[in-house]
Design an enzyme around this catalytic site. Structure first.
Site, PDB file in Angstrom:
ATOM      1  N   HIS A  38       0.822  -1.216   0.000  1.00  0.00           N
ATOM      2  CA  HIS A  38       0.000   0.000   0.000  1.00  0.00           C
ATOM      3  C   HIS A  38       0.856   1.266   0.000  1.00  0.00           C
ATOM      4  O   HIS A  38       0.354   2.353  -0.304  1.00  0.00           O
ATOM      5  CB  HIS A  38      -0.904  -0.001   1.234  1.00  0.00           C
ATOM      6  CG  HIS A  38      -2.313   0.437   0.973  1.00  0.00           C
ATOM      7  ND1 HIS A  38      -2.872   0.487  -0.285  1.00  0.00           N
ATOM      8  CD2 HIS A  38      -3.289   0.865   1.829  1.00  0.00           C
ATOM      9  CE1 HIS A  38      -4.128   0.903  -0.200  1.00  0.00           C
ATOM     10  NE2 HIS A  38      -4.399   1.146   1.067  1.00  0.00           N
ATOM     11  N   PHE A  91      -2.815   9.542   6.311  1.00  0.00           N
ATOM     12  CA  PHE A  91      -3.161   8.152   6.096  1.00  0.00           C
ATOM     13  C   PHE A  91      -3.932   8.008   4.781  1.00  0.00           C
ATOM     14  O   PHE A  91      -4.560   8.941   4.289  1.00  0.00           O
ATOM     15  CB  PHE A  91      -3.917   7.532   7.271  1.00  0.00           C
ATOM     16  CG  PHE A  91      -3.030   7.318   8.471  1.00  0.00           C
ATOM     17  CD1 PHE A  91      -2.241   6.182   8.567  1.00  0.00           C
ATOM     18  CD2 PHE A  91      -2.968   8.254   9.483  1.00  0.00           C
ATOM     19  CE1 PHE A  91      -1.409   5.979   9.665  1.00  0.00           C
ATOM     20  CE2 PHE A  91      -2.137   8.069  10.582  1.00  0.00           C
ATOM     21  CZ  PHE A  91      -1.357   6.925  10.663  1.00  0.00           C
ATOM     22  N   ASN A  93      -6.678   6.572   3.528  1.00  0.00           N
ATOM     23  CA  ASN A  93      -8.097   6.797   3.281  1.00  0.00           C
ATOM     24  C   ASN A  93      -8.519   8.256   3.401  1.00  0.00           C
ATOM     25  O   ASN A  93      -9.631   8.616   3.024  1.00  0.00           O
ATOM     26  CB  ASN A  93      -8.942   5.940   4.224  1.00  0.00           C
ATOM     27  CG  ASN A  93      -8.806   4.459   3.930  1.00  0.00           C
ATOM     28  OD1 ASN A  93      -8.063   4.048   3.052  1.00  0.00           O
ATOM     29  ND2 ASN A  93      -9.533   3.649   4.673  1.00  0.00           N
TER      30      ASN A  93
END
Length: 226
Positions: A38, A91, A93
């Site tokens: 990610h 972060f 999201n």
């Protein structure tokens, strides 16, 4: 609120806003996420900055880590340009809040940004540039689309599927937060470097050249420049 038109405003770099470009790498902040699939956006941005000898600094105002180089000559523009490489510290999201805050603060048009992120639907060694469209399930891209109010921004998707195997429903988060096996690290490094090559081409020659050169090809089949 649109960021497309900035006229001839000047801010921070002393340059026209239209001559500023930002390449944004997505990822999660913290040692626990270093090296995960990610975080390929973070990794590629760090390599791009290292290649150009750019030094990172933190901005509490924009909630990010970034580096900047100015006075750049690029083929697609006659005037000198400034490049910002950016890691949002919000972060994954919530990437949109960091990206929107940064480009607003430095007055960078949204059509002058490239977002680099992981894509679980692409095999490792493949990258693909898209100029608009859906998020493909990538939460960081979803957040950026929401905060910019448009799906029209360049995004460079970096393949992270090193297994070629179907995943069970609900296993995506575990997969992207996992790390690549050590025995394929040389392939991972090569994939990162050719992603950086694509970022350099985007800045210098524009998105269409990147799409023609990289989309639909694998790492081993990327043609050498003539």
């Amino acid at each position: 609120v649109s960021t497309q038109s900035t006229g001839t405003s000047r801010h921070k770099t002393g340059m026209k806003a239209s001559l500023r470009f930002a390449i944004v790498g997505l990822g999660n902040v913290g040692k626990a996420f270093d090296g995960t699939r990610h975080n390929v956006g973070f990794e590629c941005i760090e390599r791009l900055a290292a290649r150009r000898n750019m030094q990172f600094k933190s901005s509490k105002t924009a909630n990010c880590r970034y580096a900047m180089a100015s006075g750049l000559s690029i083929q697609r523009r006659e005037d000198e340009a400034a490049l910002f490489v950016v890691q949002p510290h919000t972060f994954m999201n919530l990437s949109g809040t960091g990206v929107r805050g940064f480009i607003d603060y430095f007055k960078i048009p949204s059509n002058n940004i490239l977002v680099v992120c992981d894509d679980i639907h692409l095999p490792l060694g493949h990258i693909r540039l898209r100029r608009k469209g859906s998020s493909g399930g990538q939460k960081g891209i979803e957040s950026i689309m929401r905060h910019l109010g448009t799906p029209r921004f360049d995004r460079l998707k970096v393949g992270v599927d090193d297994t070629g195997q179907p995943r069970s429903p609900g296993s995506t988060a575990q997969f992207v937060l996992g790390r690549f096996p050590m025995h394929i690290q040389s392939t991972v490094d090569a994939a990162y470097e050719h992603t950086v090559d694509a970022c350099e081409m985007w800045l210098d020659e524009g998105p269409i050249k990147v799409m023609n050169h990289f989309n639909g090809t694998s790492l081993s089949s990327i043609p050498e420049d003539e």
